[in-house]
Design an enzyme around this catalytic site. Structure first.
Site, PDB file in Angstrom:
ATOM      1  N   LYS A  50       0.839  -1.280  -0.133  1.00 10.82           N
ATOM      2  CA  LYS A  50      -0.161  -0.087  -0.038  1.00 10.82           C
ATOM      3  C   LYS A  50       0.763   1.070  -0.071  1.00 10.82           C
ATOM      4  CE  LYS A  50      -3.874  -2.263   2.558  1.00 10.82           C
ATOM      5  NZ  LYS A  50      -4.126  -2.692   3.992  1.00 10.82           N
ATOM      6  N   GLN A  94      -4.005  -1.604  10.471  1.00 12.63           N
ATOM      7  CA  GLN A  94      -3.691  -2.846   9.737  1.00 12.63           C
ATOM      8  C   GLN A  94      -4.435  -4.002  10.438  1.00 12.63           C
ATOM      9  OE1 GLN A  94      -2.874  -3.286   6.475  1.00 12.63           O
ATOM     10  NE2 GLN A  94      -3.563  -5.588   6.875  1.00 12.63           N
ATOM     11  N   ASP A 117     -10.577   3.539   5.812  1.00 10.77           N
ATOM     12  CA  ASP A 117     -10.900   1.959   5.680  1.00 10.77           C
ATOM     13  C   ASP A 117     -12.565   1.737   6.115  1.00 10.77           C
ATOM     14  OD1 ASP A 117      -9.438  -0.018   5.469  1.00 10.77           O
ATOM     15  OD2 ASP A 117      -8.904  -0.538   7.404  1.00 10.77           O
TER      16      ASP A 117
END
Ligand code: NAD
Length: 295
Positions: A50, A94, A117
């Site tokens: 990413k 994450q 997210d």
């Protein structure tokens, strides 16, 4: 059979983002902070991938690496300092998180305006009622973009999703059921306790598997002509101990009878990353509504 090439569509989306960002003054670039906890090698790889994409398009990023033993309070304090940092536009924690940490409390700690997210309850609530100002989780958003790009309209069709996680299955079901273009589907959400999974899957015009169970879906479970989307990612060692990434769909068996199918890798995965970049730019623009484009 049409191959739904997420890699190529993702490259186009990333190029568009790069072009768009290059039209802003050099001092104005979005910034995304990753929080990476522990030594999970898959998580480290995902964050590295990413970050690489961020660099390529002109998004600044930083990784805050924290030990597996971190307390929930210290983690929330770290998130809070990023929430209050004006030079950070976006925050991604994450997953998976350590077992001693309450996942819901952590996602609730992220400022919903920086929650790229899309896992804060406010953003998930906006998603449920079809309010577009929130952030939608990247994987479901990427699947919708992929379907739209290939002009596969779920309207009126029966979509069966296998897997009901908060990050993929549940938000995807809610998005596909919205009264919106490229949605309007009849959705069935299957999971571990679903009885007669084969019969349920055979009803699908569009079958989406997001279980993490490699090759769960073979040709006996797919209606001929169905569109098949594979979200699953499992790392398996072959006979020579070489690591191979496989999805939930038995591609070789299913591809010949599907009308369209995503590969693994190269299908949903790259779309997820493209949507993360896109959400980061959205946050950046939301926070600077008067930013002038440089001609
Ligand atoms: P999860 O473990 O949180 O949820 C899995 C879901 O699948 C559960 O609801 C479970 O009930 C269901 N399930 C598992 N085995 C099943 C079976 N045999 N029959 C019926 N239902 C079953 O997983 P997740 O976070 O949603 O991820 C699912 C998979 O997708 C994983 O392989 C993950 O790596 C992958 N993933 C890929 C991307 C991407 O960008 N491609 C993004 C997120 C997750």
């Amino acid at each position: 059979m049409q191959l739904l090439d997420g890699k190529s569509l993702s490259a186009t989306i990333c190029q568009n983002i790069k072009d768009q960002l290059s039209s802003y003054p050099l001092t104005q670039r979005p910034a995304l902070a990753f929080i990476l906890i522990g030594n999970n090698s898959a998580s480290q790889t995902y964050v590295r991938m990413k970050k690489k994409r961020c660099e390529e398009v002109g998004i600044q990023s930083e990784t805050i690496a924290l030990p597996e033993t971190i307390s929930e309070k210290t983690l929330i304090d770290t998130i809070d300092s990023l929430n209050h940092n004006p030079s950070i536009d976006a925050i991604l924690v994450q997953q998976p998180l350590p077992k001693h940490v309450n996942t819901e409390r952590i996602f609730e700690a992220v400022d919903p305006k920086k929650d790229v997210d899309g896992l804060h309850p406010l953003n998930l609530g906006k998603l449920l009622i079809g309010e577009p100002t929130g952030f939608f989780p990247c994987t479901p958003l990427g699947i919708l973009k992929l379907l739209e790009a290939y002009k596969i309209d779920p309207k009126g069709r029966h979509v069966v999703i296998i897997g009901r996680s908060n990050i993929v299955g549940k938000p995807l079901a809610a998005m596909l059921a919205q009264k919106k273009p490229y949605c309007n589907a009849t959705v069935t959400l299957a999971h571990h306790f679903t009885q007669n999974l084969t019969e349920v899957c055979l009803l699908a015009d569009i079958l989406i598997a997001a279980t993490g169970h490699p090759h769960l879906i073979d040709q006996t479970m797919v209606k001929p002509g169905a569109v098949v989307i594979d979200v699953g990612i499992t790392r398996l060692a072959d006979s020579t101990q070489k690591i191979k990434i496989v999805g939930d769909i038995h591609f070789d068996q299913v591809a010949p009878i599907a009308s369209a199918i995503t590969p693994v890798p190269g299908g949903v995965g790259p779309m997820t990353i493209a949507m993360l970049l896109s959400n980061t730019v959205k946050s950046f623009q939301n926070r600077r509504p008067h930013l002038k484009i440089v001609k």
